[in-house]
Design an enzyme around this catalytic site. Structure first.
Site, mmCIF file in Angstrom:
data_model
loop_
_atom_site.group_PDB
_atom_site.id
_atom_site.type_symbol
_atom_site.label_atom_id
_atom_site.label_comp_id
_atom_site.label_asym_id
_atom_site.label_seq_id
_atom_site.Cartn_x
_atom_site.Cartn_y
_atom_site.Cartn_z
ATOM 1 N N LYS A 275 0.836 -1.202 0.000
ATOM 2 C CA LYS A 275 0.000 0.000 0.000
ATOM 3 C C LYS A 275 0.877 1.261 0.000
ATOM 4 C CE LYS A 275 -1.480 2.541 3.301
ATOM 5 N NZ LYS A 275 -2.055 3.120 4.515
ATOM 6 N N ASP B 123 -5.816 1.244 0.160
ATOM 7 C CA ASP B 123 -5.925 1.497 1.595
ATOM 8 C C ASP B 123 -7.256 0.918 2.076
ATOM 9 O OD1 ASP B 123 -7.856 3.193 0.664
ATOM 10 O OD2 ASP B 123 -7.274 4.856 1.963
#
Ligand code: SF4
Length: 221
Positions: free
Chosen positions: A130, A148
């Site tokens: 991420k 996310d």
């Protein structure tokens, strides 16, 4: 599953609401600080954003870059000093250690220039997919899907993916979303998750993609 899961259509319906979106931790474009133009700082801010709220990321980042404005300054600072500057973001001991270590790696292994290579980014402390994808997308402008909590949650609610974790979400989105839209996914879905598709009570009746969304169109809502 209901409606068309065409990602182009879904993102087109979100774009008028949120424009191009903003970087996580900055919910208002007008507050964009100069340090966000520096890729190293984007990486550090993304590390700071882990497991905390946007406003805490903002305060911790501003404190850190105001007091220690260069990679060299961060690499040379005591971890205790960094901890004090970033404590608003939570987990100060773990994050300060990682931030100092990242600064040293960038200086010693990459000549002071943050690498654009995914594997090099993933080798740094507290940098997972991420964070690395956020840096690639927002600092370097290259196609990358930063998954996310909002992107993972909303993609599954809509039915664009069926995944158990953000890494699976990224893989599935990469298969169906055109590459030129990869950067838009995070920018638009983060704003959607903050404004309309709220985690505890999504405002489905105000949502422009309700006709495409498995959750929003479910009969028991
Ligand atoms: S319809 Fe509801 S659940 Fe689906 S994306 Fe919109 S707000 Fe989220």
């Amino acid at each position: 599953m209901v409606g068309e899961k065409d990602p182009v259509l879904i993102l087109d319906r979100l774009r008028p609401l949120y424009g191009e979106g903003v970087y996580p931790g900055r919910s208002d474009k007008r507050s964009r600080p100069d340090w966000m133009d520096i890729p190293f700082n984007v990486l550090i801010a993304t590390v700071l954003s882990q497991r905390t709220r946007d406003e805490n990321t903002r305060e911790a980042s501003d404190n850190l870059f105001k007091a220690l404005p260069t990679i060299e300054a961060i690499a040379g600072a005591d971890t205790e000093t960094i901890e004090l500057l970033i404590r608003k973001a939570g987990f100060p001991v773990q994050k300060a250690k990682a931030i100092k270590s990242i600064a040293r790696i960038v200086l010693e292994d990459h000549g002071g220039i943050l690498p654009t290579d995914m594997d090099a980014l993933l080798s740094m402390p507290m940098v997972g997919r991420k964070t690395a994808n956020c840096v690639l997308a927002y600092a370097f402008g290259v196609p990358a899907i930063c998954v996310d909590t909002h992107v993972h949650r909303i993609s599954n609610l809509i039915g664009m993916v069926s995944s158990r974790n953000p890494d699976e979400t990224e893989i599935q989105l990469r298969e169906t979303v055109p590459e030129n839209l990869w950067r838009d996914i995070n920018a638009l879905m983060v704003r959607h998750g903050q404004v309309t598709c709220l985690p505890r009570r999504p405002k489905c009746q105000e949502c422009p993609v309700i006709g495409c969304c498995d959750h929003g169109s479910s009969a028991d809502r």
